[in-house]
Motif scaffolding. Structure first.
Motif, mmCIF file in Angstrom:
data_model
loop_
_atom_site.group_PDB
_atom_site.id
_atom_site.type_symbol
_atom_site.label_atom_id
_atom_site.label_comp_id
_atom_site.label_asym_id
_atom_site.label_seq_id
_atom_site.Cartn_x
_atom_site.Cartn_y
_atom_site.Cartn_z
ATOM 1 N N ILE A 16 114.680 18.670 47.740
ATOM 2 C CA ILE A 16 113.785 19.356 48.291
ATOM 3 C C ILE A 16 112.444 19.302 47.686
ATOM 4 O O ILE A 16 112.519 19.986 46.602
ATOM 5 N N MET A 17 111.593 18.232 48.069
ATOM 6 C CA MET A 17 110.411 18.370 47.438
ATOM 7 C C MET A 17 109.033 19.845 47.330
ATOM 8 O O MET A 17 108.536 18.520 48.654
ATOM 9 N N ILE A 18 108.894 20.787 47.855
ATOM 10 C CA ILE A 18 107.969 21.507 47.951
ATOM 11 C C ILE A 18 106.562 21.184 47.274
ATOM 12 O O ILE A 18 106.486 22.377 46.530
ATOM 13 N N PHE A 19 105.223 21.153 47.988
ATOM 14 C CA PHE A 19 104.426 20.725 47.160
ATOM 15 C C PHE A 19 103.258 22.257 47.687
ATOM 16 O O PHE A 19 103.545 22.327 49.036
ATOM 17 N N GLY A 20 103.311 22.508 47.366
ATOM 18 C CA GLY A 20 102.684 24.505 47.208
ATOM 19 C C GLY A 20 103.419 25.441 47.323
ATOM 20 O O GLY A 20 103.426 26.182 47.691
ATOM 21 N N ALA A 21 104.362 25.245 46.320
ATOM 22 C CA ALA A 21 105.322 26.170 46.147
ATOM 23 C C ALA A 21 104.986 27.628 45.834
ATOM 24 O O ALA A 21 105.518 28.264 45.649
ATOM 25 N N THR A 22 103.807 27.425 45.655
ATOM 26 C CA THR A 22 103.084 28.873 45.097
ATOM 27 C C THR A 22 102.281 29.268 46.161
ATOM 28 O O THR A 22 102.282 31.108 46.084
ATOM 29 N N GLY A 23 102.576 29.377 47.044
ATOM 30 C CA GLY A 23 101.587 28.923 48.136
ATOM 31 C C GLY A 23 102.376 30.136 48.946
ATOM 32 O O GLY A 23 103.506 30.648 48.517
ATOM 33 N N ASP A 24 101.049 30.691 50.461
ATOM 34 C CA ASP A 24 101.877 31.677 50.876
ATOM 35 C C ASP A 24 102.854 31.243 52.082
ATOM 36 O O ASP A 24 103.922 31.991 52.153
ATOM 37 N N VAL A 122 113.551 14.928 50.950
ATOM 38 C CA VAL A 122 113.406 15.802 51.624
ATOM 39 C C VAL A 122 111.134 16.236 50.485
ATOM 40 O O VAL A 122 111.678 17.198 50.511
ATOM 41 N N PHE A 123 110.099 15.680 51.107
ATOM 42 C CA PHE A 123 109.370 16.351 50.506
ATOM 43 C C PHE A 123 108.547 16.987 51.637
ATOM 44 O O PHE A 123 107.942 16.674 53.013
ATOM 45 N N TYR A 124 108.332 18.739 51.307
ATOM 46 C CA TYR A 124 107.734 19.365 52.412
ATOM 47 C C TYR A 124 105.641 19.675 51.332
ATOM 48 O O TYR A 124 106.009 19.989 50.469
ATOM 49 N N LEU A 125 104.957 19.365 52.623
ATOM 50 C CA LEU A 125 103.921 19.394 52.547
ATOM 51 C C LEU A 125 103.053 20.711 52.786
ATOM 52 O O LEU A 125 103.056 20.566 53.834
ATOM 53 N N ALA A 126 103.367 22.019 51.631
ATOM 54 C CA ALA A 126 102.961 23.700 52.499
ATOM 55 C C ALA A 126 101.568 23.272 52.019
ATOM 56 O O ALA A 126 101.596 24.473 50.889
ATOM 57 N N MET A 127 100.699 22.938 51.865
ATOM 58 C CA MET A 127 99.716 22.853 51.522
ATOM 59 C C MET A 127 97.971 22.188 52.158
ATOM 60 O O MET A 127 98.171 22.464 52.604
ATOM 61 N N LEU A 153 109.418 13.284 55.311
ATOM 62 C CA LEU A 153 108.558 14.047 54.832
ATOM 63 C C LEU A 153 107.921 14.397 56.034
ATOM 64 O O LEU A 153 108.234 14.559 57.124
ATOM 65 N N ILE A 154 108.561 16.338 55.335
ATOM 66 C CA ILE A 154 107.690 17.089 56.760
ATOM 67 C C ILE A 154 106.278 18.170 56.255
ATOM 68 O O ILE A 154 105.716 17.992 54.854
ATOM 69 N N ILE A 155 105.938 17.833 56.966
ATOM 70 C CA ILE A 155 104.461 17.898 56.957
ATOM 71 C C ILE A 155 103.702 19.311 58.023
ATOM 72 O O ILE A 155 103.501 19.141 59.326
ATOM 73 N N GLU A 156 102.520 20.406 57.522
ATOM 74 C CA GLU A 156 102.672 21.067 58.204
ATOM 75 C C GLU A 156 101.363 20.487 59.109
ATOM 76 O O GLU A 156 100.728 19.868 58.130
ATOM 77 N N LYS A 157 100.414 21.906 59.775
ATOM 78 C CA LYS A 157 99.551 22.104 60.379
ATOM 79 C C LYS A 157 98.275 21.987 59.198
ATOM 80 O O LYS A 157 98.329 23.006 58.285
ATOM 81 N N PRO A 158 97.062 21.806 59.416
ATOM 82 C CA PRO A 158 96.524 21.199 60.429
ATOM 83 C C PRO A 158 96.711 19.504 61.153
ATOM 84 O O PRO A 158 96.874 19.162 59.578
ATOM 85 N N PHE A 159 97.427 18.632 61.180
ATOM 86 C CA PHE A 159 96.850 17.546 61.655
ATOM 87 C C PHE A 159 95.910 17.118 61.735
ATOM 88 O O PHE A 159 95.791 16.354 62.996
ATOM 89 N N GLY A 160 95.187 16.803 60.777
ATOM 90 C CA GLY A 160 94.133 16.613 61.612
ATOM 91 C C GLY A 160 93.438 17.368 61.476
ATOM 92 O O GLY A 160 93.285 18.122 61.958
#
Ligand SMILES: NC(=O)C1=CN([C@@H]2O[C@H](COP(=O)(O)OP(=O)(O)OC[C@H]3O[C@@H](n4cnc5c(N)ncnc54)[C@H](OP(=O)(O)O)[C@@H]3O)[C@@H](O)[C@H]2O)C=CC1
Ligand SMILES: O=C1O[C@H](COP(=O)(O)O)[C@@H](O)[C@H](O)[C@H]1O
Length: 506
Positions: A16-24, A122-127, A153-160
């Motif tokens: 599981i790769m979390i982009f934004g791993a230091t974030g809220d 699994v790539f999680y985009l928490a950015m 790919l797990i992608i957070e909102k907002p989607f656009g």
């Protein structure tokens, strides 16, 4: 087979790769959710790579993981936290720097071998959303998605920000992932009682038969918040309640309430029924927005014993901001089942209480023998309590005890948490678990996203063309502007007071 089939084997092995791993989000929601899954034995073979921009040692990052879980889950049984954190590693990486993806690939490949992860990723985009497209493109170009297992790919909102930008983002992520590999998070779809909408509807003969315009007069969906915009002023100024809550959470709940029964409980079948609802939503043309939608912005006021400032006084907010912090709307679904039944939606910040509830109001029976000149019988209501309490209440009428022929309101209640005495899993825990299983049922498909943006875009266009002249138009701690009440009064209805509907916990 009418139930959905999940591949249990896929849960155990994944990087599981979390982009934004230091974030809220990572700290408040993702790490605690992963820990809960780990505790339940749902993460057998796994490793997590956290990606952030700041420099941290491996020890510091692992300690962050331990701290965030301890803060979220206070329990004496967390003595395995150090072991849990040992599966985490950190990579300081600026996602805009093309040269550093090669190093990330090496780390991922090594962990894959070390933990026997079979190349599942699994790539999680928490950015922030501006990075979503570029990251997806790099993952593909730099070989991180070139795996022998599955890639998701797990992608957070907002989607656009609107339909056009959502399309552009979708094209970018589709260079690396096919639609069935994309898991667009709408955390409301992970809430236990939102998932219960389908069960209540499709497993109870008493409701399904009545679930149409012959018996239902209107449906009200309220999601009210006590909190203001907090530290998110920069994001919220470009979003407002319409994009932040209505385009996704509110319309998703409407779609679940209005959809036809799917032929099977599979992601494709459910989605296909939801898409039909979005297609049947009556478009609100720019020149008729005022007939269907109301916007509001909070002024100062008194919330939970505290004086709070107005929205325009919040950090990173324009002192003359035209951004709405409240939306109420009337959504019409022009199809055979729902013609003529308004779905009223309402959401806002700094309202009287934190509460998400759905109230289904049934029509009055043609001639009620128990109506009296001084008191009419109350209509039957089905209340679905989404949060903070979880449950269902059915409001009926029954004979008043004693020597009389009078009817009195009674209620039948079920509390989700009261029965087994356990709390239902947090939405993120369920959604991460689903994505590891490859179950996309509770994620939003591109077609739903596109249709909901096209519905919302006309409203935002109208509001941008005609800035609000009366903002702020509601005091903090109230239930929004007067116009929101008038929206229903015009149709002969009123908002059922959600803060007074409580589910009785036995
Ligand atoms: N927080 C929440 O409750 C919710 C958040 N979301 C969504 O989740 C996403 C993340 O939100 P949130 O966690 O609050 O955001 P934060 O601002 O708290 O965190 C942002 C993260 O992105 C990292 N980052 C920023 N720029 C770069 C870069 N160029 N390269 C690498 N990493 C970078 C930061 O790393 P560093 O700090 O080390 O620079 C940090 O880890 C957003 O899309 C938001 O809309 C959705 C629902 C709820
Ligand atoms: O997505 C969002 O949801 C939260 C409300 O979520 P809830 O689970 O607490 O009801 C909202 O505060 C936030 O602005 C929005 O981005």
């Amino acid at each position: 087979m009418r139930y959905k089939k999940v591949n249990e084997k896929q849960t155990s092995n994944a990087l599981i790769m979390i982009f934004g791993a230091t974030g809220d989000l990572a700290n408040r929601k993702l790490f605690p959710s992963l820990y809960r899954l780990y505790k339940k034995g749902k993460l057998a073979n796994f490793a997590v790579v956290g990606v952030g921009r700041r420099t941290l040692t491996q020890e510091q990052f692992k300690q962050n993981v331990v701290n965030s879980v301890s803060e979220a889950i206070a329990s004496s049984k967390n003595d395995d936290l150090e072991t849990f954190a040992s599966y985490f590693c950190y990579h300081s990486h600026d996602v805009t720097d093309s040269s550093s993806y090669a190093e990330l690939k090496n780390i991922a490949d090594d962990l894959d071998v070390k933990y026997s992860l079979n190349g599942n990723r699994v790539f999680y985009l928490a950015m922030a959303p501006e990075f979503f497209g570029p990251i997806a493109i790099h993952l593909n170009q730099d070989g991180l998605t070139d795996v022998k297992g599955y890639k998701r790919l797990i992608i957070e909102k907002p989607f656009g920000h609107d339909l056009e930008s959502a399309k552009e983002l979708n094209e970018q992520i589709r260079t690396a992932f096919s639609e069935d590999e994309v898991y667009r998070i709408d955390h409301y779809l992970g809430k236990a009682m939102v998932q219960n909408i389908e069960t209540i509807r499709f497993s109870n003969a008493i409701f399904e038969n009545l679930w149409n315009n012959r018996y239902i007069s209107n449906i009200q969906v309220t999601s009210s918040e006590v909190l203001g915009v907090e530290e998110r002023g920069r994001y919220y100024e470009t979003s407002g309640a319409l994009r932040d809550m209505v385009q996704n959470h509110m319309l998703q709940m409407v779609a679940l309430l209005a959809m036809e029964p799917p032929i099977k409980l599979t992601p494709d079948e459910i989605r296909s029924e939801k898409v039909k609802v979005f297609r049947a939503m009556r478009p609100v043309e720019v020149d008729e927005v005022d007939k269907y939608f109301v916007r509001g912005q909070y002024g100062k006021g008194f919330v939970e014993d505290l004086d709070v400032p107005s929205y325009r006084e919040e950090q990173m907010v324009n002192p003359n901001s035209n951004t709405e912090t409240f939306v109420a709307g009337k959504v019409m679904i022009d199809n055979f089942r729902w013609a003529g039944v308004p779905f009223y939606i309402r959401t806002g910040k700094r309202l009287e209480s934190k509460s998400t509830k759905i109230v289904v109001q049934f029509k009055d029976i043609p001639m009620n023998l128990y109506n009296r000149p001084d008191q009419e019988i109350t209509p039957n209501l089905l209340v679905i309590h989404i949060q903070p309490e979880e449950g269902i209440t059915l409001h009926l009428n029954a004979k008043k005890a004693g020597q009389n022929m009078e009817a009195t309101p009674i209620k039948l209640s079920y509390a989700n948490t009261g029965i087994a005495g356990i709390n239902t899993p947090e939405a993120y825990e369920k959604l991460i678990d689903d994505s590891l299983h490859g179950d996309a049922t509770n994620f939003t498909h591109w077609d739903e996203v596109a249709l909901s943006w096209s519905y919302v875009d006309k409203i935002s266009q109208a509001w941008e063309q005609n800035p609000a002249t009366q903002f702020p138009n509601y005091a903090s701690g109230t239930m929004g502007p007067q116009e929101a009440d008038e929206l229903l009064e015009k149709d002969g209805f009123f908002w059922w007071p959600v803060n007074q509907f409580e589910v009785d916990v036995c």
